[in-house]
Design a protein around this motif. Sequence first.
Motif, mmCIF file in Angstrom:
data_model
loop_
_atom_site.group_PDB
_atom_site.id
_atom_site.type_symbol
_atom_site.label_atom_id
_atom_site.label_comp_id
_atom_site.label_asym_id
_atom_site.label_seq_id
_atom_site.Cartn_x
_atom_site.Cartn_y
_atom_site.Cartn_z
ATOM 1 N N ALA A 154 0.834 -1.201 0.000
ATOM 2 C CA ALA A 154 0.000 0.000 0.000
ATOM 3 C C ALA A 154 0.871 1.253 0.000
ATOM 4 N N PRO A 155 0.451 2.309 -0.670
ATOM 5 C CA PRO A 155 1.231 3.548 -0.671
ATOM 6 C C PRO A 155 1.484 4.051 0.742
ATOM 7 N N GLY A 156 2.713 4.366 1.045
ATOM 8 C CA GLY A 156 3.068 4.907 2.345
ATOM 9 C C GLY A 156 3.452 3.873 3.382
ATOM 10 N N VAL A 157 3.284 2.588 3.071
ATOM 11 C CA VAL A 157 3.625 1.529 4.028
ATOM 12 C C VAL A 157 4.964 0.906 3.644
ATOM 13 N N ALA A 158 5.950 1.030 4.534
ATOM 14 C CA ALA A 158 7.290 0.532 4.244
ATOM 15 C C ALA A 158 7.468 -0.930 4.606
ATOM 16 N N ASP A 159 6.761 -1.413 5.618
ATOM 17 C CA ASP A 159 6.944 -2.804 6.048
ATOM 18 C C ASP A 159 5.730 -3.233 6.883
ATOM 19 N N VAL A 160 5.517 -4.544 6.944
ATOM 20 C CA VAL A 160 4.396 -5.108 7.688
ATOM 21 C C VAL A 160 4.890 -6.316 8.485
ATOM 22 N N LEU A 161 4.458 -6.424 9.735
ATOM 23 C CA LEU A 161 4.698 -7.610 10.565
ATOM 24 C C LEU A 161 3.349 -8.233 10.904
ATOM 25 N N GLY A 162 3.182 -9.492 10.561
ATOM 26 C CA GLY A 162 1.925 -10.163 10.822
ATOM 27 C C GLY A 162 1.132 -10.344 9.550
ATOM 28 N N PRO A 163 -0.153 -10.627 9.695
ATOM 29 C CA PRO A 163 -0.915 -10.622 10.946
ATOM 30 C C PRO A 163 -0.681 -11.869 11.793
ATOM 31 N N ALA A 164 -0.949 -11.739 13.088
ATOM 32 C CA ALA A 164 -0.876 -12.859 14.018
ATOM 33 C C ALA A 164 -2.232 -13.040 14.671
ATOM 34 N N ALA A 165 -2.665 -14.288 14.734
ATOM 35 C CA ALA A 165 -3.941 -14.595 15.385
ATOM 36 C C ALA A 165 -3.785 -14.518 16.897
ATOM 37 N N LEU A 166 -4.802 -14.013 17.576
ATOM 38 C CA LEU A 166 -4.820 -13.910 19.034
ATOM 39 C C LEU A 166 -5.929 -14.816 19.557
ATOM 40 N N ALA A 167 -5.519 -15.848 20.315
ATOM 41 C CA ALA A 167 -6.483 -16.824 20.823
ATOM 42 C C ALA A 167 -6.355 -16.930 22.338
ATOM 43 N N TYR A 168 -7.477 -17.198 22.988
ATOM 44 C CA TYR A 168 -7.534 -17.246 24.452
ATOM 45 C C TYR A 168 -8.304 -18.483 24.879
ATOM 46 N N LEU A 169 -8.055 -18.903 26.117
ATOM 47 C CA LEU A 169 -8.612 -20.167 26.574
ATOM 48 C C LEU A 169 -9.454 -19.994 27.827
#
Length: 242
Positions: free
Chosen positions: A88-103
């Motif tokens: 995307a314009p203006g985005v230099a880098d991306v980390l993820g996505p990561a799922a968030l799960a709970y028990l």
Amino acid sequence: MANSALLDRARDLWVTLAGAATTFPASDVRVTVAVGSRLCPPGWAGIVVLGDAGIATAPDAATARFLREALAGRPARSAVHAERWSGAPGVADVLGPAALAYLDEKEFKPATAVADVEWLRPGHPDIGELLAGVSEEEAAESGIDDVTSSVFVIREGGRLVAAAGYRRWPSSVAHLSVLTSSHCRGRGLAGAVASAAVAEAQRNELLPQWRARPEPSQRLARRLGFCQLGTQVSIRVAADHA
């Protein structure tokens, strides 16, 4: 479907990690400037969506403005899709996505024991040997070197082949870490050590959290009874757009 109490506890955690006065809105994503945010690496923007709403932190006002403009009029869940930001314009880098799960304690489904599980203190030298046998990316993804709990392990031929533990996070959350040797995967070892770590977290009245990008890790969490409540992503905005 997750109960509202579980969702509320998860949201309390991420509001605390945001490091700024914010709350999850009824819908969409609320953007806040938070220099010390723990939603993302320093200097990055972090977005966490839980349920149908999210919060985002930015390192400065210009980045916050970029986020608000990019997210305006879009469903909250689209904010954590990788394709929304990659290229995307203006985005230099991306980390993820990561799922968030709970028990939820009542939903825990311990894995069938496939080998004897023992425990070690955090930072034991044998854990370093296990880490040395996987890639840097896998080691970092696992987070096993950062746990503060006992480390539950399985050995074969005297060598560690699987390990799990957790790091205590704010809001009485236990952030799970699991790692298995690459040549020993698919045999149920990860489930065995993860079950031991989850059981200890529950004995200590902590909420287990499972954060994962790889699909095999997400599948294991589901087998243990974890419910995915949301997703986290971090983006680095290019200097000429912030």
